[in-house]
Scaffold this motif. Structure first.
Motif, mmCIF file in Angstrom:
data_model
loop_
_atom_site.group_PDB
_atom_site.id
_atom_site.type_symbol
_atom_site.label_atom_id
_atom_site.label_comp_id
_atom_site.label_asym_id
_atom_site.label_seq_id
_atom_site.Cartn_x
_atom_site.Cartn_y
_atom_site.Cartn_z
ATOM 1 N N ALA A 115 8.225 -8.648 -6.581
ATOM 2 C CA ALA A 115 8.274 -8.868 -5.001
ATOM 3 C C ALA A 115 6.999 -8.431 -4.292
ATOM 4 C CB ALA A 115 9.569 -8.408 -4.446
ATOM 5 N N PRO A 116 6.702 -8.475 -3.112
ATOM 6 C CA PRO A 116 5.552 -8.227 -2.352
ATOM 7 C C PRO A 116 5.757 -6.645 -2.162
ATOM 8 C CG PRO A 116 6.115 -10.102 -1.413
ATOM 9 C CD PRO A 116 7.387 -9.769 -2.332
ATOM 10 N N ALA A 117 4.514 -6.126 -2.258
ATOM 11 C CA ALA A 117 4.786 -4.511 -1.936
ATOM 12 C C ALA A 117 3.276 -3.839 -1.798
ATOM 13 C CB ALA A 117 5.303 -3.539 -3.129
ATOM 14 N N GLN A 118 3.153 -2.825 -1.117
ATOM 15 C CA GLN A 118 1.908 -2.140 -0.904
ATOM 16 C C GLN A 118 1.821 -0.784 -1.457
ATOM 17 O OE1 GLN A 118 1.862 -2.530 3.725
ATOM 18 N NE2 GLN A 118 0.592 -4.393 3.139
ATOM 19 N N SER A 119 2.324 -0.745 -2.432
ATOM 20 C CA SER A 119 2.735 0.626 -2.866
ATOM 21 C C SER A 119 1.588 1.164 -3.859
ATOM 22 C CB SER A 119 4.187 0.913 -3.690
ATOM 23 O OG SER A 119 4.483 -0.331 -4.706
ATOM 24 N N ASP A 120 0.834 0.429 -4.219
ATOM 25 C CA ASP A 120 -0.475 1.067 -4.820
ATOM 26 C C ASP A 120 -1.755 1.256 -4.070
ATOM 27 O OD1 ASP A 120 1.104 0.092 -6.938
ATOM 28 O OD2 ASP A 120 -0.102 -1.723 -7.357
ATOM 29 N N TYR A 121 -1.397 1.565 -2.564
ATOM 30 C CA TYR A 121 -2.529 1.947 -1.759
ATOM 31 C C TYR A 121 -3.190 3.249 -1.933
ATOM 32 C CZ TYR A 121 -4.643 3.799 2.570
ATOM 33 O OH TYR A 121 -5.449 4.406 3.767
#
Lengths: 371, 257
Positions: A115-121
């Motif tokens: 699912a969509p995430a931004q956890s690799d910022y």
């Protein structure tokens, strides 16, 4: 060009082709796989290189090899695959060759979900591979922006001999939107004075390596990278502002989280709340200067992310406690609804915090109470 | 009376730089390097060759060959070489890898480069240990052989068995040429050179993946004199790693050198 309906991942692939992509190396992983699939057909029909590698390790090192010859080359992957590529990224950075990497992020850590995430910022902006190295990181919030930034990423990578990463969450990779493609650009091999493409009897031999056994040489290399990064910071910061002129509350959000926040901002504005949005497009270099200016205008910031507060740290470092910074995130592959962010705007509007509570702690307390 | 010029029997190949090597006395890396350089010169391909150096003792191979070079992460040379070759198919691309690099950390990369039939040439140095880091056990270390990380001798029950890379890769369709030679005496060195020549001829003709495995010495880490190291290759390495032609495709058999 007229607008067409494009899926994010395929749009990135076609945009790269039109920007003169000569070689693509990748490995299947959801939610990025359409980039690989699309290019498996498109690259051979143009007589360009395509290899489905044995792993992300293989893919990134094929990118590394091709990058050393000076051609436009990219790979794409999603979070767990990008973790595997970090070795190669560090080498590419240390060797100072241009390369483009797209990370269509998903929920993590570990296998996580798709699912969509931004956890690799943080991985993209602050860390990842070993050693001291900066890199450019672009964060599109729509299919059109993904196209435009893909094209830009090749120019930036070449200009600064630096890795340029695109980080987008799975939502932008998977969704379809009307978007305009750039014109097809003919492949133009630049005659870089560093490329290892064989002497052909016309010049001295060249060597591309990331090894500097003498620490003083490595130190000079680190400083050279940092000085180049200063140029990037001075020239390449990009962001978009919405309703910012008279905003008393400023939301900071990138990618899909920024886009969802914009919906909330519009509704809040209809209700008379003076709220605006700063959406960083280059999350690295971070729009520090603009954010610092807004610190003089806003009475509070709200950082919205699809993670546990990673860009939050960069915002706090810039704001330095001058005004309260609040946080609202949905980690793990959850996309926030505009209503959730609207509620946060209203809460901050009616009862601004004193600013002495840690933003992440306060959010965690609210989240824990909800769940 | 002869002039020095027509009395010349030995000189530096043009594909070599004038840099003295860092290799230990008695190590056969220098011989392997020289054979590659002579072949590049004889085939007149030095100008269009790009080398890919490994991590290991040969990490500095790029200092000795007068050709463009890139330096790969540990084990990734075949992937990096794939990237180079796919965008520059008219160039000659070779990797030079040791057994830690190729047979341990880089096993995935070498197998798949071979399986894809990449038109690359791989020079594979098998000296049964990790030389650069001080003689640790490699996948190629012989059973019972003492190394700094198998101090009681390699126990196959807990540390596994040697990997015979040439035999393994020869099962792959993409491989055109795959042979094992040794560098322990002049006769075998000549045979090794012919194999290296054939491997590069394979690449130039686009006949698929080519690899020459070279049994080599490591006097420093083996704790032997150079002469005893050569004997060790003959008496212990060759029985474990038989010399031979593991795969020569029909098209390559037609090549006359």
């Amino acid at each position: 060009m007229p607008k067409e309906l494009w899926k994010g991942n395929e749009a990135i692939a076609e945009a790269a082709v039109r920007a003169g992509l000569e070689a693509y190396f990748g490995y299947p992983i959801t939610p990025q796989t359409e980039v690989l699939e699309y290019l498996s057909r498109r690259m051979p029909e143009l007589g360009r290189a395509f290899v489905q590698a044995e792993s992300e390790l293989g893919a990134v090192n094929m990118v590394y090899g091709a990058a050393c010859t000076g051609v436009r080359v990219m790979s794409s992957s999603s979070s767990p695959g990008v973790s595997l590529m970090m070795e190669g990224l560090s080498y590419i950075a240390g060797t100072e060759v241009p390369a483009v990497l797209v990370n269509v992020m998903r929920g993590g850590p570990g296998l996580g979900n798709i699912a969509p995430a931004q956890s690799d910022y943080n991985q993209a902006v602050h860390g990842g591979g070993h050693g001291d190295y900066p890199r450019i990181v672009l964060a599109p919030a729509s299919v059109q922006e993904a196209i435009d930034l893909t094209v830009l990423s090749f120019d930036l990578a070449e200009k600064y001999r630096m890795i340029t990463m695109l980080i987008l969450d799975g939502a932008i990779g998977q969704m379809m939107e009307p978007a305009e493609m750039p014109e097809m650009k003919p492949v133009h091999r630049q005659d870089f004075d560093w490329a290892t493409n064989a002497t052909m009897g016309k010049r001295e031999r060249r060597l591309l390596t990331s090894i500097y056994l003498n620490p003083l040489d490595e130190e000079q290399t680190n400083l050279r990278l940092l000085n180049r990064w200063k140029e990037v910071q001075a020239n390449e910061v990009r962001y978009k502002e919405y309703f910012i002129d008279d905003a008393e509350i400023v939301i900071v959000g990138f990618g899909t989280a920024g886009r969802v926040a914009l919906s909330a901002v519009r509704t809040a504005r209809e209700q008379g709340i003076k709220v605006g949005l700063l959406r960083p497009i280059t999350v690295s270099p971070f729009p520090t200067e603009r954010l610092s200016q807004l610190t003089g205008q806003a009475r509070a910031f709200l950082v919205t992310e699809m993670n546990m507060g990673q860009m939050l740290d960069d915002v706090q470092l810039t704001v330095r406690g001058r005004v309260p910074v609040e946080f609202y995130g949905r980690p793990g592959g959850v996309v926030p609804f505009p209503d959730e962010i609207l509620n946060e705007i209203k809460r901050i509007n009616s009862a601004p915090t004193a600013g002495h509570t840690d933003a992440r702690d306060a959010w965690l307390t609210r989240m824990t109470a909800q769940v | 009376m002869t002039t020095p010029a027509n009395n010349l029997v030995y000189e530096r190949p043009e594909a070599f730089t004038e840099t003295p090597t860092h290799y230990c006395p008695g190590c056969t890396h220098g011989v392997a390097h020289r054979l590659v350089a002579e072949v590049l010169e004889e085939m007149n391909i030095t100008d269009k060759t790009i080398g890919v150096a490994p991590v290991g003792c040969a990490v500095f191979a790029y200092n000795y060959f007068d050709v463009d070079f890139v330096e790969a992460p540990h084990g990734r040379a075949p992937a990096m070489a794939t990237g180079v070759k796919r965008v520059l198919p008219d160039r000659v691309v070779f990797t030079y890898q040791g057994d830690g690099d190729l047979a341990s950390i880089g096993m995935g990369e070498i197998v798949h480069a071979a399986a894809r039939g990449e038109n690359l040439t791989v020079i594979f140095i098998n000296n049964a240990n990790f030389g650069m880091t001080g003689g640790q056990m490699a996948p190629t270390t012989l059973p019972g052989m003492k190394t700094s990380s198998s101090q009681n001798g390699r126990d196959v029950e807990t540390q596994g068995y040697p990997i015979k890379v040439s035999e393994m890769l020869s099962t792959l369709e993409g491989v055109g040429y795959c042979v094992r030679r040794s560098l322990h005496d002049p006769k075998n060195i000549r045979l090794a050179k012919k194999a290296i020549r054939t491997a590069f001829e394979t690449q130039v003709r686009g006949l698929g993946f080519s690899m020459v495995e070279l049994l080599s010495t490591c006097p420093t880490n083996w704790g032997m004199t150079p002469v005893n190291s050569l004997k060790f290759v003959e008496e212990h390495m060759i029985p474990a790693y038989p010399l031979g032609d593991y795969k020569i495709s029909d098209a390559i058999k037609q090549i006359k050198i």
